[in-house]
Motif scaffolding. Structure first.
Motif, PDB file in Angstrom:
ATOM      1  N   UNK A  43      26.781 -33.007  21.509  1.00 30.54           N
ATOM      2  CA  UNK A  43      25.585 -33.773  21.853  1.00 30.54           C
ATOM      3  C   UNK A  43      24.392 -32.852  22.123  1.00 30.54           C
ATOM      4  N   UNK A  44      23.204 -33.337  21.757  1.00 32.23           N
ATOM      5  CA  UNK A  44      21.990 -32.525  21.914  1.00 32.23           C
ATOM      6  C   UNK A  44      20.944 -33.314  22.700  1.00 32.23           C
ATOM      7  N   UNK A  88      20.944 -26.304  28.370  1.00 29.28           N
ATOM      8  CA  UNK A  88      21.535 -27.538  27.816  1.00 29.28           C
ATOM      9  C   UNK A  88      22.374 -27.283  26.568  1.00 29.28           C
ATOM     10  N   UNK A  89      23.087 -26.174  26.550  1.00 28.50           N
ATOM     11  CA  UNK A  89      24.052 -25.940  25.481  1.00 28.50           C
ATOM     12  C   UNK A  89      25.154 -26.990  25.556  1.00 28.50           C
ATOM     13  N   UNK A  90      25.975 -27.101  24.504  1.00 33.48           N
ATOM     14  CA  UNK A  90      27.061 -28.078  24.566  1.00 33.48           C
ATOM     15  C   UNK A  90      28.269 -27.622  23.762  1.00 33.48           C
ATOM     16  N   UNK A  91      29.417 -28.020  24.254  1.00 34.39           N
ATOM     17  CA  UNK A  91      30.731 -27.805  23.636  1.00 34.39           C
ATOM     18  C   UNK A  91      30.979 -26.315  23.361  1.00 34.39           C
ATOM     19  N   UNK A  92      31.705 -25.997  22.282  1.00 36.51           N
ATOM     20  CA  UNK A  92      32.094 -24.597  22.035  1.00 36.51           C
ATOM     21  C   UNK A  92      30.956 -23.858  21.336  1.00 36.51           C
ATOM     22  N   UNK A 116      29.407 -27.127  32.650  1.00 38.03           N
ATOM     23  CA  UNK A 116      30.523 -28.040  32.456  1.00 38.03           C
ATOM     24  C   UNK A 116      30.515 -28.762  31.133  1.00 38.03           C
ATOM     25  N   UNK A 117      29.349 -28.951  30.523  1.00 37.94           N
ATOM     26  CA  UNK A 117      29.300 -29.595  29.217  1.00 37.94           C
ATOM     27  C   UNK A 117      29.463 -28.593  28.091  1.00 37.94           C
TER      28      UNK A 117
END
Length: 356
Positions: free
Chosen positions: A101-102, A163-167, A215-216
């Motif tokens: 998600x972005x 706001x980075x996300x996942x791997x 955490x995201x």
């Protein structure tokens, strides 16, 4: 030779060993819970300024600050800082790559390379570049994971994950030799960025995690969970609430004891430990918490700091809405949010007292 029967001697030795182990486990549990002797106080009131020889995995005198969950020394421990690199500049690296998600405040995905073209839609990136320029700090930015393969002696005093996300630290879509499992000559190193960040922090680097970076991001990397201090679980609606300033710190200087803001108000699992809590939310001011997580009651943290594995880490879960990143907007608490982010970054760089 002693007249004590051999069986009695063995039983006594076993009892002593068990007692020592129980004491160690009890101390570790108490520190993790925030109750151990010395918790919240470093063995030294200041960070070391010169490198010292490494003679063990845990520096002498810091044993009680070792966290077996993440296999690091961490917490409010200035003496654990590693002053190994003296050539870093007043410069930070802003990393905003998303592998899931972005957030709208990031705008469209950026082109490869360092410092690609930004548009007005890249709200968070433009804000951090502008805000840090106002205090004399240069910013490089990227969403190219190969640019995150920074060396331990990288010129940056802090790396900021916005706001980075996942791997986000994995080189997706890269062709790999099908015989890589047995071919040790392959050049594939798809998680080189993870190794680089790990070594950067161990050499006294600074890490700042903003909003979904906490955490995201990197759900399955335990070391990163320790670096950020927790894992995001869920949140309620984007809504008004009251931020509570928990502690005096460089990042909370000039903030009111209570101030209005609007956000998603993240819930955590596991609950953060060993950190210095900076800001939280008064849950009684929220219309909704979430559909699953019961919330955290009277103490709901949202920003904190800690020393981690030789480096410094500053975390804030605030900053969901683009208007929070927009100077001159009428967004509630925007000027306080800006002050918190800027001073948090400066302290993580070592330009202001860190987590003191």
């Amino acid at each position: 030779m002693s007249g004590i029967p051999r069986r009695a001697m063995l039983q006594g030795a076993a009892a002593a060993t068990a007692a020592a182990a129980a004491t160690t486990v009890g101390t570790t549990a108490a520190v993790a819970a925030g109750k151990g002797k010395g918790h919240g106080k470093g063995p030294s009131p200041k960070e070391p300024t010169t490198p010292t020889p490494v003679t063990g995995n845990v520096p002498d005198g810091l044993e009680k600050f070792y966290d077996p969950t993440y296999d690091v020394v961490r917490g409010q421990v200035p003496a654990s800082y590693h002053p190994w690199v003296s050539t870093r500049e007043d410069r930070i690296l802003l990393y905003t790559r998303t592998a899931g998600p972005r957030h709208a405040h990031l705008g469209p995905a950026l082109a490869a390379g360092l410092n690609p073209t930004l548009t007005s839609a890249h709200v968070l990136q433009n804000a951090i570049i502008t805000w840090m320029a106002e205090v004399g700090v240069e910013v490089d930015w990227t969403e190219d994971v190969t640019q995150m393969a920074i060396s331990a002696s990288a010129p940056y005093k802090a790396v900021v994950f916005g706001s980075t996300s996942r791997d986000t630290m994995w080189r997706h879509g890269t062709a790999v030799d099908s015989s890589a499992a047995v071919n040790t000559t392959t050049g594939a190193h798809l998680d080189a960025a993870k190794t680089a960040l790990h070594q950067y922090m161990r050499a006294g680097g600074g890490f700042v995690g903003i909003h979904n970076a906490v955490g995201g991001t990197e759900y399955n990397w335990k070391w990163f969970e320790g670096l950020t201090g927790s894992q995001y679980y869920d949140h309620g609606a984007l809504q008004d609430g009251t931020v509570v300033t928990y502690a005096k710190d460089s990042s909370t200087e000039g903030l009111p004891a209570r101030w209005a803001f609007k956000d998603e108000w993240y819930n955590w699992m596991p609950f953060p430990t060993r950190v210095k809590f900076l800001l939280g939310v008064d849950e009684s001011t929220l219309a909704t918490k979430s559909q699953v997580h019961p919330g955290h009651g009277k103490f709901h943290p949202l920003s904190w700091c800690q020393y981690y594995d030789g480096g410094r880490s500053f975390i804030t879960a605030l900053g969901h809405d683009s208007l929070a990143w927009t100077d001159g907007s009428d967004y509630p608490g925007q000027k306080f949010f800006k002050k918190h982010v800027v001073n948090g970054i400066l302290s993580t760089m070592g330009k202001l007292p860190f987590c003191s």
